[in-house]
Structure formats: structure tokens, C-alpha cells
Enzyme design. Sequence first.
Site, PDB file in Angstrom:
ATOM      1  N   ASP A  76     -11.702 -11.285  -9.712  1.00 62.29           N
ATOM      2  CA  ASP A  76     -11.428 -10.231  -8.645  1.00 62.29           C
ATOM      3  C   ASP A  76     -11.624  -9.030  -9.051  1.00 62.29           C
ATOM      4  O   ASP A  76     -12.397  -8.150  -8.886  1.00 62.29           O
ATOM      5  CB  ASP A  76      -9.874 -10.753  -7.922  1.00 62.29           C
ATOM      6  CG  ASP A  76      -9.963  -9.765  -6.321  1.00 62.29           C
ATOM      7  OD1 ASP A  76      -8.552  -9.977  -6.062  1.00 62.29           O
ATOM      8  OD2 ASP A  76     -10.957  -9.003  -6.042  1.00 62.29           O
ATOM      9  N   HIS A 103      -8.940  -5.414 -11.727  1.00 65.55           N
ATOM     10  CA  HIS A 103      -7.906  -5.365 -12.621  1.00 65.55           C
ATOM     11  C   HIS A 103      -7.868  -6.132 -13.849  1.00 65.55           C
ATOM     12  O   HIS A 103      -6.973  -6.721 -14.160  1.00 65.55           O
ATOM     13  CB  HIS A 103      -6.525  -5.394 -12.002  1.00 65.55           C
ATOM     14  CG  HIS A 103      -6.421  -4.549 -10.702  1.00 65.55           C
ATOM     15  ND1 HIS A 103      -5.178  -4.322  -9.931  1.00 65.55           N
ATOM     16  CD2 HIS A 103      -7.280  -3.710 -10.159  1.00 65.55           C
ATOM     17  CE1 HIS A 103      -5.520  -3.622  -8.706  1.00 65.55           C
ATOM     18  NE2 HIS A 103      -6.722  -3.204  -8.950  1.00 65.55           N
ATOM     19  N   ARG A 127      -0.227  -1.190 -13.652  1.00 71.35           N
ATOM     20  CA  ARG A 127      -1.206  -1.989 -12.397  1.00 71.35           C
ATOM     21  C   ARG A 127      -2.638  -2.070 -13.125  1.00 71.35           C
ATOM     22  O   ARG A 127      -3.052  -3.354 -13.294  1.00 71.35           O
ATOM     23  CB  ARG A 127      -1.453  -0.886 -11.427  1.00 71.35           C
ATOM     24  CG  ARG A 127      -2.066  -1.654 -10.294  1.00 71.35           C
ATOM     25  CD  ARG A 127      -1.936  -0.664  -8.933  1.00 71.35           C
ATOM     26  NE  ARG A 127      -2.839  -1.264  -7.782  1.00 71.35           N
ATOM     27  CZ  ARG A 127      -4.119  -1.006  -7.686  1.00 71.35           C
ATOM     28  NH1 ARG A 127      -4.636  -0.128  -8.318  1.00 71.35           N
ATOM     29  NH2 ARG A 127      -4.778  -1.397  -6.600  1.00 71.35           N
ATOM     30  N   GLY A 166      -3.837   3.829  -9.588  1.00 74.19           N
ATOM     31  CA  GLY A 166      -2.701   3.423  -8.471  1.00 74.19           C
ATOM     32  C   GLY A 166      -3.287   2.721  -7.116  1.00 74.19           C
ATOM     33  O   GLY A 166      -4.594   2.712  -6.967  1.00 74.19           O
ATOM     34  N   PRO A 167      -2.674   2.303  -6.134  1.00 78.48           N
ATOM     35  CA  PRO A 167      -3.099   1.769  -5.089  1.00 78.48           C
ATOM     36  C   PRO A 167      -3.430   2.747  -3.828  1.00 78.48           C
ATOM     37  O   PRO A 167      -2.423   3.669  -3.700  1.00 78.48           O
ATOM     38  CB  PRO A 167      -2.004   0.774  -4.645  1.00 78.48           C
ATOM     39  CG  PRO A 167      -0.676   1.405  -5.184  1.00 78.48           C
ATOM     40  CD  PRO A 167      -1.034   2.171  -6.375  1.00 78.48           C
ATOM     41  N   GLU A 205      -2.575   7.829 -11.864  1.00 75.20           N
ATOM     42  CA  GLU A 205      -1.439   8.290 -12.724  1.00 75.20           C
ATOM     43  C   GLU A 205      -1.887   8.659 -13.954  1.00 75.20           C
ATOM     44  O   GLU A 205      -2.993   8.044 -14.555  1.00 75.20           O
ATOM     45  CB  GLU A 205      -0.384   7.136 -13.008  1.00 75.20           C
ATOM     46  CG  GLU A 205       0.362   6.843 -11.697  1.00 75.20           C
ATOM     47  CD  GLU A 205       1.322   5.603 -11.998  1.00 75.20           C
ATOM     48  OE1 GLU A 205       2.277   5.151 -11.157  1.00 75.20           O
ATOM     49  OE2 GLU A 205       1.592   5.123 -13.269  1.00 75.20           O
ATOM     50  N   TYR A 221       6.926   1.311 -16.501  1.00 76.81           N
ATOM     51  CA  TYR A 221       6.241   2.373 -15.864  1.00 76.81           C
ATOM     52  C   TYR A 221       6.241   2.036 -14.390  1.00 76.81           C
ATOM     53  O   TYR A 221       5.500   2.663 -13.767  1.00 76.81           O
ATOM     54  CB  TYR A 221       4.951   2.602 -16.495  1.00 76.81           C
ATOM     55  CG  TYR A 221       5.027   3.438 -17.665  1.00 76.81           C
ATOM     56  CD1 TYR A 221       5.438   2.745 -18.811  1.00 76.81           C
ATOM     57  CD2 TYR A 221       4.935   4.810 -17.807  1.00 76.81           C
ATOM     58  CE1 TYR A 221       5.819   3.366 -20.059  1.00 76.81           C
ATOM     59  CE2 TYR A 221       5.246   5.641 -18.873  1.00 76.81           C
ATOM     60  CZ  TYR A 221       5.469   4.666 -20.142  1.00 76.81           C
ATOM     61  OH  TYR A 221       5.941   5.688 -21.178  1.00 76.81           O
TER      62      TYR A 221
HETATM   63 CA   LIG Z   1       3.712   3.984 -12.636  1.00 71.57          CA
END
Ligand SMILES: [Ca+2]
Length: 366
Positions: free
Chosen positions: A155, A157, A219, A238-239, A244, A254
Site C-alpha cells: 500500500d 509508507h 510515520r 505527515g498526514p 516534519e 517522535y
Molecule cells: Ca512527529
Amino acid sequence: MHNCRTRLWSSQISRIVLVSMVALLVTACAGLQTLLSGLTVTTVASGLDIPWALAFVPDGRLFFTQRNSGQIRVIVGGVLQPTPAVTLPVCCASGEGGALGLTPDPNFAANGFLYVYYTHTQTGVPRNRIERLIVSGNTATRDLILLDGIPGSLDRHNGGRLKVGPDGMLYATIGDTNDTTLPQNAGSLAGKILRMTLTGQVPPDNPFPGSLVYTLGHRNPQGLAWDRSGALYATEHGPTSNDEVNHILPGRNYGWPIIVGRGGNPAYVDPLFLFFPETCAPSGATFVTSNLIPEWNGDLLFTCLRGVHLHRLRLAGPGADLIVQSEALYANVYGRMRDVAVGPEGAVHVSTSNGGGADQVLRIAR
Ligand SMILES: [Ca+2]
């Protein structure tokens, strides 16, 4: 006005001293032409397909991965060699997997070792692997698997950045594989930055005894860069914005998925720079340690995918957590940008990531 506004990230304002805010505003509103005058951008290679990681070796050759095909290609003296150095058995390019990170051994000139991170199918399941290659001429041979069975994803990441730090250890960024239960689970390698020896062993001074985990609560980190003082910084997706830049300290957490953006909770490290509400989707990162482009010397450069630019941050000093300048370079000029590296002669090289066989490696120099 839009350009002026987008270069002033509202959440950063409290962290930037007033003088720097004024400088930033002047830079942004005056346009980039003055700053970039005298810089040339040359296409080193074209017709590529998602060149994910750029790895210079001491003799000036540039090795790079092509994510979807699993190929490692090489540029010699500015000429792309027609035959891949090696092709890896990758899977999962549609899920951000494939041939990802690539980095040379500190003793490459003597041993020819390259380290590569790639996604493959292990008994029908996507997994990530860190492997050592041996380069001879412009050909690479698969040699030793350092670490296998890293959680992977069809999927998204898959993380994938791989670099050797100034301490001689190998660092890898591992994504959460789109499973938010894993980054806070110290027993899983997903959602982590790992630190290992050059044969894949746990260094005796890692923060958690017997574990490769260096930091947790990530993430989808995709960039690693050390400054002149040896301080480590990492970029992370990030989402929906909230991208970041983090100062990486051993053993720290984190925050993901407990904290999104800045939480102000001392149990978690807040990002030192945050894209909000803009999106960068940051990937490769490097500090400039050359005076070929003196106005960038010492600065952190990182690429933006969805943000379609090269980003420059100036920190207050080595190891600092304070940003004093922030700038978007080449915005909307080359499309999505994937990795950035400084060559042996000091030129900044950037790879694009637009797909469709139209990608380039660019050389920025004066
Ligand atoms: Ca973070």
C-alpha cells in the site's frame, strides 16, 4: 501575494527571530531570481523513471536506484551508462516500495561496497531488505543480506532512506507500512530509524540494548542528513500536510500516531520545522558542506514531492533546533523532487520523481 504568503509558514513564526522573519519576507517577495542568479542547472541524465537515491562514490561516479524497475544505474564522467550495474528483485512500486535507499561504504575506494534498501516479496508478503553489493567496474554483484524481513507494504509508507553516518554506522528509515499500531511498538522495526553496523549487527552503544531501533514514533521518514557537528536531522511525511523536519536524538520518540504536528508533550520530540498548512512530502536530504554555492554552505537541503520544489533551511548553528531562514527553490520548475546529494566537486545534484520515463538528474552549480 500568494507566493509571499506560502513562504511564511505560520506555525514557524514563533520560532524565528524577528530579523530573520524580515529577511525571509524580503527574499520571498523580491522573488528568487536575485538569489539564484549565477547558478546553472544542467541535466546530467534524462529519460529516467523515478531515480530514488543518489549515491556518489569518491571517484566521482554517481550510482542511483530506479525505484520501479529495481535497477541500479551509474553515471560516469557525466555519461549515463546504458547497462544497469545490477537489477534487484523488487516488488510493490505502486505502494511506494521498490529499489529505494543506496549509500556507499566509507571505504568504497578499497572494497567497492554499496548498501541498498529495497522492497521484495518474501513468501508472498511484501518485506524490505538491506543488502550489500560489491561494485567492480560499473557492475554490481549482490553479496550479503544485512537485514531482511523489515515490515513492508503493498500500500504505502515503506520508508527506505539508507546512509552511513559520521560514526561509521548504517542508518535506515522505516515507514509505518500504513499500520499505525507499529511505530509505538518497540518490538517492531516499522515506524523507526534503525542504526546498525556495516554487517547488520546491533552496535553495543545503541539506545535500546540488543535492538536496532535508534528512534521510534515515525510515520514515513525518507531523508537523513548530518551537519558538520555530526548532528542528525530527518525528514518525515505527515498526514495531510504536517510534514516534519526532526532533530534525531538516540532513544527518543517522535510521536506518531499519538502526536500529529507539534504536541508540546515532553515525552515526545516535536519537529523543529513543520509544513502546515502547506504540504511538502519531503524525501532526500543533505547538508551542503561545500563553498561552490557559498550562499547555501552549511544549509540543509531537502526535496519536496507534492510540494514540487527543493527546500533550503538555515539553522542557527551546528546541532541547533532553531531555523533562521527557510526558502523554496525551483518551485514548480521541475515537478516532484526525490533526492538531493552534493557531489565530490561540490555541485548539488537533485533527482526528479515524476514517473513515465521523463525523470532527470540535475546538477546545480556556479
Ligand atoms: Ca512527529
